[in-house]
Design a protein around this motif. Structure first.
Motif, mmCIF file in Angstrom:
data_model
loop_
_atom_site.group_PDB
_atom_site.id
_atom_site.type_symbol
_atom_site.label_atom_id
_atom_site.label_comp_id
_atom_site.label_asym_id
_atom_site.label_seq_id
_atom_site.Cartn_x
_atom_site.Cartn_y
_atom_site.Cartn_z
ATOM 1 N N ASN A 163 0.814 -1.224 0.000
ATOM 2 C CA ASN A 163 0.000 0.000 0.000
ATOM 3 C C ASN A 163 0.846 1.272 0.000
ATOM 4 N N ARG A 164 2.116 1.119 -0.358
ATOM 5 C CA ARG A 164 2.994 2.290 -0.399
ATOM 6 C C ARG A 164 2.811 3.095 -1.684
ATOM 7 N N ILE A 165 2.039 2.560 -2.614
ATOM 8 C CA ILE A 165 1.762 3.248 -3.871
ATOM 9 C C ILE A 165 0.375 2.813 -4.336
ATOM 10 N N ASN A 166 -0.322 3.675 -5.029
ATOM 11 C CA ASN A 166 -1.659 3.357 -5.521
ATOM 12 C C ASN A 166 -1.535 2.591 -6.835
ATOM 13 N N ILE A 167 -1.868 1.314 -6.818
ATOM 14 C CA ILE A 167 -1.684 0.446 -7.993
ATOM 15 C C ILE A 167 -3.015 0.213 -8.695
ATOM 16 N N ILE A 168 -3.026 0.410 -9.988
ATOM 17 C CA ILE A 168 -4.194 0.117 -10.818
ATOM 18 C C ILE A 168 -3.761 -0.856 -11.919
ATOM 19 N N GLU A 169 -4.375 -2.020 -11.952
ATOM 20 C CA GLU A 169 -4.068 -3.006 -12.998
ATOM 21 C C GLU A 169 -4.924 -2.715 -14.225
ATOM 22 N N LYS A 170 -4.292 -2.706 -15.384
ATOM 23 C CA LYS A 170 -4.976 -2.491 -16.653
ATOM 24 C C LYS A 170 -4.836 -3.748 -17.511
ATOM 25 N N GLN A 171 -5.945 -4.453 -17.689
ATOM 26 C CA GLN A 171 -5.922 -5.676 -18.488
ATOM 27 C C GLN A 171 -5.962 -5.320 -19.977
ATOM 28 N N VAL A 172 -5.030 -5.908 -20.732
ATOM 29 C CA VAL A 172 -4.919 -5.637 -22.161
ATOM 30 C C VAL A 172 -5.247 -6.910 -22.937
ATOM 31 N N VAL A 173 -6.177 -6.797 -23.877
ATOM 32 C CA VAL A 173 -6.518 -7.906 -24.774
ATOM 33 C C VAL A 173 -6.173 -7.465 -26.191
ATOM 34 N N TYR A 174 -5.444 -8.310 -26.912
ATOM 35 C CA TYR A 174 -4.974 -7.922 -28.241
ATOM 36 C C TYR A 174 -5.968 -8.300 -29.343
ATOM 37 N N ASN A 175 -5.906 -7.551 -30.430
ATOM 38 C CA ASN A 175 -6.634 -7.918 -31.636
ATOM 39 C C ASN A 175 -5.633 -8.455 -32.671
ATOM 40 N N ILE A 176 -6.054 -8.562 -33.901
ATOM 41 C CA ILE A 176 -5.219 -9.180 -34.929
ATOM 42 C C ILE A 176 -3.926 -8.394 -35.185
ATOM 43 N N LEU A 177 -3.912 -7.127 -34.832
ATOM 44 C CA LEU A 177 -2.729 -6.290 -35.062
ATOM 45 C C LEU A 177 -1.754 -6.315 -33.874
ATOM 46 N N GLY A 178 -2.101 -7.067 -32.840
ATOM 47 C CA GLY A 178 -1.290 -7.071 -31.633
ATOM 48 C C GLY A 178 0.129 -7.557 -31.826
ATOM 49 N N SER A 179 0.334 -8.395 -32.827
ATOM 50 C CA SER A 179 1.664 -8.960 -33.056
ATOM 51 C C SER A 179 2.554 -8.085 -33.931
ATOM 52 N N LEU A 180 2.040 -6.938 -34.377
ATOM 53 C CA LEU A 180 2.879 -6.029 -35.166
ATOM 54 C C LEU A 180 4.097 -5.604 -34.353
ATOM 55 N N PRO A 181 5.248 -5.425 -34.994
ATOM 56 C CA PRO A 181 6.440 -4.981 -34.252
ATOM 57 C C PRO A 181 6.251 -3.588 -33.682
ATOM 58 N N ASN A 182 6.953 -3.316 -32.584
ATOM 59 C CA ASN A 182 6.788 -2.029 -31.899
ATOM 60 C C ASN A 182 7.249 -0.837 -32.725
ATOM 61 N N TRP A 183 8.182 -1.058 -33.633
ATOM 62 C CA TRP A 183 8.638 0.076 -34.445
ATOM 63 C C TRP A 183 7.541 0.557 -35.389
ATOM 64 N N ILE A 184 6.563 -0.317 -35.661
ATOM 65 C CA ILE A 184 5.402 0.096 -36.462
ATOM 66 C C ILE A 184 4.343 0.730 -35.555
ATOM 67 N N LYS A 185 4.097 0.127 -34.403
ATOM 68 C CA LYS A 185 3.050 0.635 -33.499
ATOM 69 C C LYS A 185 3.450 1.951 -32.839
ATOM 70 N N GLY A 186 4.749 2.135 -32.626
ATOM 71 C CA GLY A 186 5.223 3.395 -32.058
ATOM 72 C C GLY A 186 4.619 3.706 -30.700
ATOM 73 N N ARG A 187 4.160 4.957 -30.546
ATOM 74 C CA ARG A 187 3.503 5.387 -29.309
ATOM 75 C C ARG A 187 1.997 5.387 -29.547
ATOM 76 N N SER A 188 1.401 4.210 -29.517
ATOM 77 C CA SER A 188 -0.021 4.100 -29.849
ATOM 78 C C SER A 188 -0.649 2.905 -29.147
ATOM 79 N N CYS A 189 -1.974 2.805 -29.270
ATOM 80 C CA CYS A 189 -2.710 1.647 -28.742
ATOM 81 C C CYS A 189 -3.147 0.721 -29.879
ATOM 82 N N ILE A 190 -2.478 0.855 -31.015
ATOM 83 C CA ILE A 190 -2.749 -0.069 -32.123
ATOM 84 C C ILE A 190 -2.474 -1.493 -31.645
#
Length: 326
Positions: A28-55
């Protein structure tokens, strides 16, 4: 007021377990919020393509990634890197990124506050100024919980003669099958140990073990008192009981999380490395546990005399490092 930390959780069970171990260490030394992420068909794209996005994330099935943005965000796998970088961008670069494991090649870490790197990873990654180097992996095994877990599971195994030898069996690694010869040699060594110290075996397998290897191991161990949990069995998974009740733990060296959990109990741990199977990285990992006194090689002449020099759980080190971030 405590800072807020978002933890991005996806379908990588190993990474999720490590992240939850860090969360428990933070308490309890920090306020933790868990964010569950579910991928779609584009989830496996390399990060250099996704960049700073939620693609690549299924927004209907995933938790919302929207303001107010947190002080800190933990990316727990390579796929969550682009989401963490998106949050940092949307926060006006105020959100600080903690990356669990080094991100994929081609993704700069200039906008990350800290990258948690295991000591068995490549030297170049360890030497990066943003890297926080740890031995093993963070786990959910904490000494203040062990007694309660042991009290829960002791009655289940009480009918078996002691000492109790817990055996945690992994198997094939990506592009590295687990030869049946290794399964046979593990079983032979387990029978040899049983002949020397007596007692019982508490054994569990994984989805990577394979039915043939599983069957071979059980045939070789026939006649020894046992409690078994085979992969896919429809009963409560006793793995925490196996860890905490064991007088001795034997683990195959193919899983960083599994071996780290074993070494977090304080019980003696013997590692089975086998032949023509483990990657160089896995071998470095196993050797690091042995060199630092957390475990011993099952084939060592002094294996049955081994006592760990200390208890492993880098989750506590990581939690302290996170709390020190300004």
């Amino acid at each position: 007021m405590n800072k807020t930390l978002w933890i991005l959780l996806d379908d990588r069970r190993g990474s999720v377990g490590q992240a939850k171990g860090i969360a428990e260490a933070l308490g309890n030394r920090i306020n933790i919020i868990e964010k569950q992420v579910v991928y779609n068909i584009l989830g496996s794209l390399p990060n250099w393509i996704k960049g700073r996005s939620c693609i690549g994330i299924d927004k209907k099935k995933s938790d919302k990634i929207e303001a107010p943005y947190p002080d800190l965000i933990m990316s727990t796998s390579r796929r969550t890197v682009s989401i963490a970088r998106y949050v940092r961008k949307k926060s006006g670069n105020k959100t600080k990124i903690i990356q669990l494991m080094y991100p994929s090649e081609g993704v700069g870490i200039c906008d990350m506050e800290m990258v948690i790197v295991p000591a068995h990873d490549s030297l170049s990654k360890q030497q990066n100024p943003k890297s926080f180097v740890i031995t093993g992996a963070p786990t959910r095994i904490f000494t203040n919980k062990i007694t309660a877990i042991r009290n829960q599971w002791n009655p289940v195994f009480q009918h078996l003669p002691k000492p109790w030898v817990s055996v945690i069996v992994g198997g094939a690694i990506k592009n590295h099958p687990w030869p049946l010869e290794n399964a046979e040699n593990l079983a032979i060594k387990l029978r040899e140990i049983n002949q020397k110290i007596g007692g019982s075996i508490l054994i569990t397998t994984s989805r990577r073990t394979g039915s043939e290897a599983e069957k071979l191991i059980m045939q070789k161990l026939e006649g020894i008192p046992m409690y078994t949990y085979m992969w896919g069995e429809k009963k409560e998974n006793p793995i925490m009981g196996f860890y905490t009740c064991a007088d001795l733990i034997v683990a195959t060296a193919d899983s960083v999380s599994m071996c780290s959990e074993a070494c977090g109990t304080g019980s003696p741990v013997l590692l089975f490395k086998g032949q023509n199977w483990l990657t160089k990285k896995h071998l470095r990992f196993a050797d690091s546990l042995i060199e630092k006194g957390f475990a011993e090689d099952i084939y060592s002449a002094k294996a049955l005399e081994f006592k760990p020099s200390s208890i492993l759980n880098p989750a506590i080190e990581i939690a302290d490092k996170i709390l020190s971030i300004d």
